[in-house]
Design a protein around this motif. Structure first.
Motif, PDB file in Angstrom:
ATOM      1  N   GLY A  69      -5.735   0.343   9.530  1.00 39.66           N
ATOM      2  CA  GLY A  69      -5.907   1.196   8.360  1.00 39.66           C
ATOM      3  C   GLY A  69      -6.922   0.627   7.372  1.00 39.66           C
ATOM      4  O   GLY A  69      -7.223  -0.564   7.374  1.00 39.66           O
ATOM      5  N   ALA A  70      -7.418   1.513   6.520  1.00 39.68           N
ATOM      6  CA  ALA A  70      -8.455   1.133   5.565  1.00 39.68           C
ATOM      7  C   ALA A  70      -7.992   0.004   4.638  1.00 39.68           C
ATOM      8  O   ALA A  70      -8.758  -0.890   4.292  1.00 39.68           O
ATOM      9  CB  ALA A  70      -8.852   2.353   4.739  1.00 39.68           C
ATOM     10  N   CYS A  71      -6.726   0.051   4.250  1.00 38.56           N
ATOM     11  CA  CYS A  71      -6.205  -0.965   3.329  1.00 38.56           C
ATOM     12  C   CYS A  71      -6.271  -2.349   3.950  1.00 38.56           C
ATOM     13  O   CYS A  71      -6.678  -3.311   3.320  1.00 38.56           O
ATOM     14  CB  CYS A  71      -4.753  -0.669   2.976  1.00 38.56           C
ATOM     15  SG  CYS A  71      -4.583   0.743   1.916  1.00 38.56           S
ATOM     16  N   GLY A  82      -8.995   4.150   9.775  1.00 34.97           N
ATOM     17  CA  GLY A  82      -8.234   5.379   9.536  1.00 34.97           C
ATOM     18  C   GLY A  82      -7.428   5.263   8.266  1.00 34.97           C
ATOM     19  O   GLY A  82      -7.097   4.170   7.819  1.00 34.97           O
ATOM     20  N   CYS A  83      -7.146   6.415   7.656  1.00 37.01           N
ATOM     21  CA  CYS A  83      -6.312   6.414   6.458  1.00 37.01           C
ATOM     22  C   CYS A  83      -5.521   7.726   6.475  1.00 37.01           C
ATOM     23  O   CYS A  83      -6.013   8.713   6.014  1.00 37.01           O
ATOM     24  CB  CYS A  83      -7.132   6.286   5.189  1.00 37.01           C
ATOM     25  SG  CYS A  83      -6.135   6.360   3.692  1.00 37.01           S
ATOM     26  N   ALA A  84      -4.352   7.770   7.091  1.00 40.60           N
ATOM     27  CA  ALA A  84      -3.744   6.698   7.867  1.00 40.60           C
ATOM     28  C   ALA A  84      -4.332   6.637   9.280  1.00 40.60           C
ATOM     29  O   ALA A  84      -4.820   7.630   9.792  1.00 40.60           O
ATOM     30  CB  ALA A  84      -2.240   6.982   7.976  1.00 40.60           C
ATOM     31  N   SER A 130       0.846  -1.202   0.000  1.00 40.70           N
ATOM     32  CA  SER A 130       0.000   0.000   0.000  1.00 40.70           C
ATOM     33  C   SER A 130       0.872   1.240   0.000  1.00 40.70           C
ATOM     34  O   SER A 130       1.965   1.217  -0.543  1.00 40.70           O
ATOM     35  CB  SER A 130      -0.959   0.022   1.185  1.00 40.70           C
ATOM     36  OG  SER A 130      -2.005  -0.872   0.963  1.00 40.70           O
ATOM     37  N   CYS A 131       0.407   2.318   0.677  1.00 44.87           N
ATOM     38  CA  CYS A 131       1.157   3.570   0.567  1.00 44.87           C
ATOM     39  C   CYS A 131       2.175   3.746   1.677  1.00 44.87           C
ATOM     40  O   CYS A 131       2.928   4.709   1.695  1.00 44.87           O
ATOM     41  CB  CYS A 131       0.201   4.755   0.565  1.00 44.87           C
ATOM     42  SG  CYS A 131      -0.213   5.329   2.196  1.00 44.87           S
ATOM     43  N   ASN A 132       2.219   2.791   2.646  1.00 41.63           N
ATOM     44  CA  ASN A 132       3.171   2.846   3.753  1.00 41.63           C
ATOM     45  C   ASN A 132       2.806   3.848   4.842  1.00 41.63           C
ATOM     46  O   ASN A 132       3.535   3.965   5.815  1.00 41.63           O
ATOM     47  CB  ASN A 132       4.584   3.190   3.271  1.00 41.63           C
ATOM     48  CG  ASN A 132       5.395   1.956   2.988  1.00 41.63           C
ATOM     49  OD1 ASN A 132       4.816   0.885   2.829  1.00 41.63           O
ATOM     50  ND2 ASN A 132       6.694   2.093   2.917  1.00 41.63           N
ATOM     51  N   GLY A 133       1.703   4.596   4.652  1.00 42.72           N
ATOM     52  CA  GLY A 133       1.339   5.613   5.642  1.00 42.72           C
ATOM     53  C   GLY A 133       1.094   4.992   6.996  1.00 42.72           C
ATOM     54  O   GLY A 133       1.626   5.453   8.017  1.00 42.72           O
ATOM     55  N   CYS A 134       0.323   3.915   7.029  1.00 43.65           N
ATOM     56  CA  CYS A 134       0.006   3.269   8.301  1.00 43.65           C
ATOM     57  C   CYS A 134       1.253   2.651   8.919  1.00 43.65           C
ATOM     58  O   CYS A 134       1.417   2.635  10.142  1.00 43.65           O
ATOM     59  CB  CYS A 134      -1.052   2.196   8.101  1.00 43.65           C
ATOM     60  SG  CYS A 134      -2.651   2.879   7.678  1.00 43.65           S
ATOM     61  N   VAL A 152      -8.077   2.361  -0.708  1.00 41.18           N
ATOM     62  CA  VAL A 152      -8.088   2.976  -2.035  1.00 41.18           C
ATOM     63  C   VAL A 152      -7.528   2.039  -3.101  1.00 41.18           C
ATOM     64  O   VAL A 152      -7.674   2.292  -4.291  1.00 41.18           O
ATOM     65  CB  VAL A 152      -7.283   4.295  -2.054  1.00 41.18           C
ATOM     66  CG1 VAL A 152      -8.030   5.384  -1.347  1.00 41.18           C
ATOM     67  CG2 VAL A 152      -5.906   4.094  -1.467  1.00 41.18           C
ATOM     68  N   PHE A 153      -6.887   0.975  -2.658  1.00 39.41           N
ATOM     69  CA  PHE A 153      -6.293   0.055  -3.634  1.00 39.41           C
ATOM     70  C   PHE A 153      -7.201  -1.122  -3.947  1.00 39.41           C
ATOM     71  O   PHE A 153      -6.794  -2.049  -4.630  1.00 39.41           O
ATOM     72  CB  PHE A 153      -4.958  -0.485  -3.095  1.00 39.41           C
ATOM     73  CG  PHE A 153      -3.939   0.582  -2.834  1.00 39.41           C
ATOM     74  CD1 PHE A 153      -3.179   1.094  -3.866  1.00 39.41           C
ATOM     75  CD2 PHE A 153      -3.756   1.096  -1.560  1.00 39.41           C
ATOM     76  CE1 PHE A 153      -2.244   2.078  -3.630  1.00 39.41           C
ATOM     77  CE2 PHE A 153      -2.830   2.088  -1.321  1.00 39.41           C
ATOM     78  CZ  PHE A 153      -2.075   2.587  -2.355  1.00 39.41           C
TER      79      PHE A 153
END
Ligand code: SF4
Lengths: 166, 292
Positions: free
Chosen positions: A83-85, A114-116, A17-21, A91-92
């Motif tokens: 996280g949402a992912c 949460g996102c993130a 994913s985006c690594n935010g979490c 989002v993915f």
């Protein structure tokens, strides 16, 4: 008294994913939040861990990895999807390689939205996970018997992507 | 009679003292990193927790190896605090470590095996200095027996004044024995090293708890060796010993892990220069006083 409450060791896996979490989970260990105050340590070794924190979505490449990590954690154990992912693909979710949330592969006990996801929310998740660990210990939940290597859940089939047709 | 009490005291109290030291270690480490850190009793919570966990064994022998590891660590401690032969202490200590290495090899895991190989290298690096320490004590006090050395030290013959080089060399090697950074090659107390947990990767639950308890005994034994250098006034001895441990924590937090080649070379260099020169000086003094 259950000492497992006092010393929850964590293993953290980030399924891309985006690594935010991922960054937020690490922030919990840093001076500002310092979850080692509660005895929680990031272990990096599934065999030593009690709580499995997982961020990011499940895709056709990491499903085996997540399953393996889960199987290597000794009982009692708790899985927290962050996280949402990790909950449902976020989002993915429509990406060609995304299978969805973590519960597609392993049983999840707690979901942190949460996102993130905010560090406060993650810490709250860990605290609830600790309560759950104690409960599982009391009930004597066993996910896999020693030495038999029996499966907790079969992996879902990888969807046929048919990329060549495009 | 006193030695019997000391032995009983060691077997009963060493885990307690070792656990508290490791708890303080974690707090001081956290403070050095700008964090608050866990409570002092955290080390005990961890071990009690590990006994509550499932014991995942990959080889039916590894449990026995670990029990032998613990027994031999305690045995070498008993020899030391019972006032016995210092050489025997060093050898029993080595045998204990060998059992840990065997346990790691028995799991067949690549991480464990590399950890075990590195543990062997760490022993190779540290062992000569431990032996030189015993030899140094013999040259000064004419005996390998800890009880004789201790009594002479209490009587005013301060070991540190005769063996400053040996002491410095031993302090260098202590970092290897405590498996603290920069010498935490085989396994580390901190997460995220290149071998995951190295030597201890495959040990879960009660098995890991045994290693942890053995580590407490090990800590007390090694600090006991440091104390022997300053045994003339107990209070000063204890303060200096704790200070040495503090320095170890400081080194742990300010150094990155190094390669095994550098560890081996530097440890042997320290042994040769600090330990060797000290022994040479002792030998020369003995010759001169005999000649005069
Ligand atoms: S939930 Fe949001 S922040 Fe977290 S990994 Fe997914 S996209 Fe990134």
């Amino acid at each position: 008294m259950a000492y497992i409450k006092k010393s929850p060791w964590i293993i953290h896996y980030d399924g891309s994913s985006c690594n935010g979490c991922d960054i937020e989970v690490l922030a919990c260990l840093m001076p500002k939040y310092d979850i080692e105050r509660f005895g929680a340590v990031n272990m990096g070794n599934p065999k030593h861990a009690d709580i499995f924190l997982i961020t990011g979505q499940i895709n056709s490449q990491n499903r085996e990895v997540v399953k393996t990590i889960y199987d290597q954690i000794g009982d009692p154990k708790v899985v927290v999807a962050i996280g949402a992912c990790a909950i449902g693909g976020g989002v993915f979710r429509d990406c060609y390689n995304t299978l969805g949330g973590v519960d597609k592969v392993i049983p999840v006990d707690l979901y942190v939205p949460g996102c993130a996801a905010k560090p406060e929310a993650i810490i709250d998740g860990v605290v609830q996970a600790v309560g759950l660990l104690e409960e599982k210990k009391k009930r004597g939940v066993v996910t896999h018997k020693e030495g038999t290597g029996d499966e907790t859940r079969k992996l879902p089939p990888v969807p046929d992507l048919n990329l060549e047709q495009e | 009679m006193t030695s019997l009490w000391l032995i009983i005291g060691y077997v009963v109290l060493a885990p307690l003292i070792g656990g508290i030291i490791s708890g303080l270690d974690r707090i001081i480490t956290a403070r050095m990193q700008g964090r608050y850190g866990p409570p002092v009793r955290q080390a005990f919570f961890d071990v009690f927790k590990l006994f509550e966990k499932q014991n995942l064994t990959v080889n039916r022998f590894h449990g026995y190896y670990l029990v032998c590891f613990l027994i031999f660590i305690i045995f070498s401690g008993i020899l030391f605090f019972g006032g016995s032969d210092l050489l025997m202490v060093v050898f029993a200590f080595t045998v204990a470590d060998i059992f840990l290495v065997l346990a790691a090899y028995s799991t067949n895991s690549p991480y464990c095996s590399i950890g075990a190989e590195r543990e062997l290298l760490q022993m190779l690096a540290a062992e000569p200095m431990l032996l030189l320490t015993a030899v140094g004590f013999y040259m000064v006090f004419g005996s390998f027996h800890v009880s004789v050395i201790y009594r002479a030290a209490l009587g005013g013959k301060l070991p540190i004044l005769y063996l400053p080089g040996v002491f410095l060399g031993l302090t260098y090697v202590l970092t290897i024995k405590f498996r603290k950074s920069p010498f935490d090659l085989s396994t580390s107390h901190h997460a995220h090293q290149e071998l995951i947990k190295g030597l201890t990767t495959e040990f879960a639950g009660p098995s890991l708890a045994l290693i942890e308890i053995a580590h407490w005994y090990e800590t007390v034994l090694l600090l006991g060796m440091v104390y022997l250098f300053f045994a003339f006034v107990p209070i000063i001895g204890v303060i200096i010993t704790l200070f040495i441990y503090f320095v170890e924590i400081l080194i742990d937090n300010t150094n990155a892990r190094i390669k095994w080649q550098l560890m081996l070379e530097s440890a042997w260099l320290a042994t040769l220069v600090l330990g060797g020169l000290n022994l040479l000086a002792l030998y020369l003094f003995a010759m001169i006083s005999k000649g005069g």
